[in-house]
Design an enzyme around this catalytic site. Structure first.
Site: not given
Ligand code: APR
Length: 244
Positions: A91, A109, A117, A136, A176, A202
């Site tokens: 993502q 993403h 473009c 472009c 994520t 995490l």
């Molecule tokens: N190791 C493992 N996990 C981690 C670490 C780490 N060092 N640091 C943070 N995390 C975890 C957090 O606990 C959280 O659950 O990574 C996750 C990050 O979550 P988000 O900030 O929501 O990011 P993400 O899940 O990638 O968001 C998905 O949302 O805003 C949109 O397009 C954007 O691609 C993104 C999508």
């Protein structure tokens, strides 16, 4: 014992956190300083194109100061060594998986280092600022927008992702929050097709209950250990110790 041939891995911002790349929903997350509606929607781009361009220009510029961490490098090692099918769906729009060496990689993403473009729809590599209005290089008619999938737009290569999920034996989600669809639904698709599911994060994600196993901790520690395990078990058989 479970035969694991085909693996789909989903990564999110958490895998890049230890490289110094901001996550979205963490304590100092990107969405804390910006409203999604102001910088990550087609409507926002229509209303304030320069504001949106600068938001991505700043993130693109920061890529020069960060490096892949052990989690990115371990997944690239798995990509190179795994004899079965493997698809890494990220993502993330940073280039850390690319720089780590992952080949079987898909940016659902989009990517910060790519421009789209507004006239001909062709993609071009971008290293500098799109807010400077580079034309472009394909059609030489128009400026480019960030090649980023904004809220309300369809993520890239969903057919390829669905196909991989329907054939995988193991689905692994790393870093994520499980807050954004369609990525947040991949674990349920994988389970529907009979795959084992493993989460490394995490904190518990919104979808933790759908995983056979959730390992809590830092990606930079958990992912290299998991890759060592699955490679030492051989590409055909892997004693994936997952609770049912
Ligand atoms: N190791 C493992 N996990 C981690 C670490 C780490 N060092 N640091 C943070 N995390 C975890 C957090 O606990 C959280 O659950 O990574 C996750 C990050 O979550 P988000 O900030 O929501 O990011 P993400 O899940 O990638 O968001 C998905 O949302 O805003 C949109 O397009 C954007 O691609 C993104 C999508």
């Amino acid at each position: 014992m479970r035969e694991i041939n085909n693996i789909v891995i989903l990564t999110g911002a958490g895998i890049s956190a230890e490289s110094g790349v901001a996550t979205f929903r963490g304590p100092d997350g990107l969405w804390k300083g910006h409203r999604v509606e102001d910088v990550a929607t087609p409507e926002a781009f229509q209303r304030h194109p320069i504001l949106v361009q600068k938001f991505y220009d700043e993130r693109r510029a920061k890529l020069q100061g960060v490096q892949p961490n052990p989690a990115h490098l371990a997944l690239a090692q798995l990509d190179a060594a795994w004899g079965g099918d493997l698809l890494l769906v990220t993502q993330n729009v940073d280039d850390l998986h690319n720089r780590a060496g992952s080949k079987r990689l898909l940016h659902m993403h989009g990517e910060l280092l790519s421009g789209l473009c507004l006239a001909c729809g062709e993609r071009s590599p971008v290293a500098g600022n799109l807010s400077d209005g580079p034309v472009c290089p394909h059609c030489r008619q128009s400026a480019m927008r960030p090649d980023i999938v904004w809220f309300g737009e369809m993520p890239y290569q969903m057919d390829r992702i669905e196909s991989a999920l329907s054939q995988c034996d193991l689905f692994v989600s790393i870093g994520t929050s499980g807050a954004v669809y369609p990525a947040a639904g991949f674990v349920r698709s994988a389970r529907h097709y009979g795959a084992l599911t493993l989460e490394m994060n995490l904190d518990p994600s919104d979808g933790s209950l759908y995983f056979n196993e959730s390992r809590m901790g830092k990606a930079g520690e958990l992912v290299p250990a998991w890759v060592d395990d699955i490679l030492s078990s051989g590409t055909r058989f892997c004693d994936v110790m997952l609770k049912r």
